[in-house]
Scaffold this motif. Structure first.
Motif, mmCIF file in Angstrom:
data_model
loop_
_atom_site.group_PDB
_atom_site.id
_atom_site.type_symbol
_atom_site.label_atom_id
_atom_site.label_comp_id
_atom_site.label_asym_id
_atom_site.label_seq_id
_atom_site.Cartn_x
_atom_site.Cartn_y
_atom_site.Cartn_z
ATOM 1 N N TYR A 4 59.999 64.474 27.060
ATOM 2 C CA TYR A 4 61.636 64.148 26.098
ATOM 3 C C TYR A 4 62.555 62.959 26.992
ATOM 4 C CZ TYR A 4 61.635 68.159 23.752
ATOM 5 O OH TYR A 4 61.454 68.914 21.921
ATOM 6 N N HIS A 5 61.560 62.188 27.506
ATOM 7 C CA HIS A 5 62.949 61.023 28.266
ATOM 8 C C HIS A 5 62.465 59.891 27.569
ATOM 9 C CE1 HIS A 5 65.881 60.219 31.619
ATOM 10 N NE2 HIS A 5 66.166 58.766 30.335
ATOM 11 N N LEU A 6 62.258 59.159 26.366
ATOM 12 C CA LEU A 6 62.279 57.958 26.622
ATOM 13 C C LEU A 6 63.127 56.836 25.663
ATOM 14 C CD1 LEU A 6 58.913 59.286 24.559
ATOM 15 C CD2 LEU A 6 59.354 57.945 26.548
ATOM 16 N N HIS A 7 63.124 55.339 26.347
ATOM 17 C CA HIS A 7 64.341 55.003 25.460
ATOM 18 C C HIS A 7 63.137 53.545 24.811
ATOM 19 C CE1 HIS A 7 67.326 55.916 28.041
ATOM 20 N NE2 HIS A 7 66.280 56.316 28.748
ATOM 21 N N LEU A 8 64.263 53.041 23.780
ATOM 22 C CA LEU A 8 63.121 51.913 23.229
ATOM 23 C C LEU A 8 63.417 50.074 23.500
ATOM 24 C CD1 LEU A 8 64.246 53.486 19.851
ATOM 25 C CD2 LEU A 8 62.159 53.966 20.738
ATOM 26 N N GLU A 42 67.513 57.847 23.846
ATOM 27 C CA GLU A 42 68.445 56.479 24.574
ATOM 28 C C GLU A 42 69.542 56.084 24.729
ATOM 29 O OE1 GLU A 42 68.612 53.401 25.350
ATOM 30 O OE2 GLU A 42 66.757 53.197 24.325
ATOM 31 N N HIS A 43 69.807 55.322 25.975
ATOM 32 C CA HIS A 43 70.956 55.793 26.374
ATOM 33 C C HIS A 43 72.763 55.729 25.548
ATOM 34 C CE1 HIS A 43 70.132 55.143 30.679
ATOM 35 N NE2 HIS A 43 69.182 54.115 29.979
ATOM 36 N N PHE A 44 73.183 56.819 25.486
ATOM 37 C CA PHE A 44 74.698 56.505 24.821
ATOM 38 C C PHE A 44 75.251 55.962 24.582
ATOM 39 C CE2 PHE A 44 78.994 58.683 24.384
ATOM 40 C CZ PHE A 44 79.122 58.613 22.600
ATOM 41 N N LEU A 104 69.118 62.006 23.033
ATOM 42 C CA LEU A 104 70.241 60.832 23.799
ATOM 43 C C LEU A 104 70.565 61.175 25.066
ATOM 44 C CD1 LEU A 104 72.240 58.816 22.163
ATOM 45 C CD2 LEU A 104 73.994 60.267 22.178
ATOM 46 N N GLU A 105 69.937 59.785 25.959
ATOM 47 C CA GLU A 105 70.555 59.998 26.969
ATOM 48 C C GLU A 105 72.513 59.559 27.228
ATOM 49 O OE1 GLU A 105 68.333 57.842 30.061
ATOM 50 O OE2 GLU A 105 69.232 59.053 31.864
ATOM 51 N N VAL A 106 72.952 61.413 27.599
ATOM 52 C CA VAL A 106 74.614 61.156 27.912
ATOM 53 C C VAL A 106 74.474 61.227 29.241
ATOM 54 C CG1 VAL A 106 76.752 62.131 26.904
ATOM 55 C CG2 VAL A 106 74.420 62.586 25.666
ATOM 56 N N SER A 252 58.627 60.697 31.214
ATOM 57 C CA SER A 252 58.244 60.069 31.690
ATOM 58 C C SER A 252 59.703 58.464 31.662
ATOM 59 C CB SER A 252 57.444 58.778 31.068
ATOM 60 O OG SER A 252 57.885 58.131 29.903
ATOM 61 N N ASP A 253 60.726 58.847 31.306
ATOM 62 C CA ASP A 253 61.515 57.473 31.377
ATOM 63 C C ASP A 253 61.711 56.056 30.797
ATOM 64 O OD1 ASP A 253 64.741 56.353 31.551
ATOM 65 O OD2 ASP A 253 64.798 57.722 33.318
ATOM 66 N N ALA A 254 60.413 56.178 30.242
ATOM 67 C CA ALA A 254 59.785 55.090 30.097
ATOM 68 C C ALA A 254 61.052 54.135 29.368
ATOM 69 C CB ALA A 254 58.516 54.814 28.864
ATOM 70 N N HIS A 255 60.798 52.832 30.214
ATOM 71 C CA HIS A 255 61.496 51.677 29.052
ATOM 72 C C HIS A 255 60.425 50.605 27.862
ATOM 73 C CE1 HIS A 255 64.718 53.545 31.643
ATOM 74 N NE2 HIS A 255 65.884 52.515 30.530
ATOM 75 N N LYS A 256 59.555 50.570 27.838
ATOM 76 C CA LYS A 256 58.004 50.237 27.765
ATOM 77 C C LYS A 256 57.382 50.916 26.918
ATOM 78 C CE LYS A 256 57.455 47.386 31.551
ATOM 79 N NZ LYS A 256 57.721 47.733 32.819
HETATM 80 ZN ZN LIG Z 1 66.493 57.295 30.849
#
Ligand SMILES: [Zn+2]
Ligand SMILES: [Zn+2]
Length: 292
Positions: A4-8, A42-44, A104-106, A252-256
């Motif tokens: 529940y925490h993934l970035h593009l 994704e980050h706000f 969204l990560e706020v 995972s807070d993955a960014h890739k």
């Molecule tokens: Zn994050």
């Protein structure tokens, strides 16, 4: 399990338009690791809408001009995308049947969370993560930034931890978000508290803030990829969350893509060994239970 925490986008990359293919690949990678559902978060501050809502906030909250300038530069580099487009592509993926929720990560913006809410409440978000990434404008977790890391040498560790928890309590109190992301991120560089009494007090305060606000807390594998070399939260804080009945998510807070669903089996073991059998998932910001 869920991620529940993934970035593009990696922090070092300029944001760019997301594609359905990319989201489908994230789902495939997650499923290959035993994760049934993911949240794109994704980050706000990646979006132009954040700039419009929070205009020059760094000048108002930061007495140190060098840190304020550093935040301005950081912001200008990151805030380039359109939130409408981001939500649109995630909605399309969801309506195609991909196991995705829209998030969204706020970040925490002192005294400005009402402005953030005004923006995000206009979108069909399933889940909002609440994060503390900076104190004032000091980006204490920006481990590749020299100015940010040199600041650690100037500050008292007990005070830094206490300020972090105060910010987390304020964020929770605003009820803007649904999940406390990486709850003890302040340990990212490996600077943990030696003071056991303060440590227990702060652990209780973080868990209590979650309970009072109705927020869930995240068990995140991202810390294993950072200097601290352990999950967020530490086991004693995880135990405090469980003791007080704070619902948990996994992330995972993955960014890739390579990090998507990172160390899912380790997190499952940690939860099962503590008797946790359900996680919190979200639809349109309403909590539902899913199995570990
Ligand atoms: Zn994050
Ligand atoms: Zn974060």
């Amino acid at each position: 399990m869920i991620d529940y925490h993934l970035h593009l986008w990696a922090h070092s990359d300029r944001a760019r338009e997301a594609t359905l293919e990319e989201l489908a690949n994230y789902c495939d990678k997650a499923q290959s690791q035993g994760v049934e559902e993911i949240a794109i978060t994704e980050h706000f501050f990646r979006f132009k809408q954040a700039t419009a809502a929070l205009k020059n906030w760094w000048d108002e909250v930061e007495p140190d001009p060098a840190l304020a300038k550093s935040m301005k530069d950081y912001w200008d580099f990151h805030a380039t995308e359109d939130l409408d487009e981001y939500v649109e592509i995630a909605s399309q993926a969801k309506s195609m049947g991909l196991p995705i929720v829209i998030g969204l990560e706020v970040d925490f913006y002192k005294d400005r969370m009402d402005k953030v809410s005004k923006v995000v409440n206009d979108y069909p978000f399933d889940v909002l993560l609440g994060s503390i990434h900076w104190l004032g404008t000091w980006r204490f977790d920006d481990i590749d930034d020299e100015l940010s890391m040199s600041e650690w040498e100037k500050r008292d560790l007990d005070k830094v931890w206490t300020s972090y928890v105060e910010a987390l309590e304020e964020l929770a109190d605003t009820k803007t978000c649904d999940v406390l992301a990486h709850p003890d991120l302040i340990k990212v560089t490996g600077r943990k508290l030696d003071n056991n009494e303060l440590r227990s007090e702060l652990n209780f305060r973080m868990a209590n803030a979650a309970i009072k606000s109705g927020m869930a807390a995240e068990l995140s594998s991202a810390g294993w990829r950072k200097p601290v070399q352990e999950q967020y939260p530490s086991t004693d804080l995880l135990d405090e969350f469980i003791k007080l009945g704070v619902p948990l998510t996994t992330a995972s807070d993955a960014h890739k893509i390579v990090d998507v669903a990172d160390r899912t089996s380790s997190m499952r073991k940690m939860l099962e060994s503590r008797g946790v059998s359900t996680l919190a998932a979200f639809d349109k910001r309403l909590k539902r239970e899913v199995p570990v």
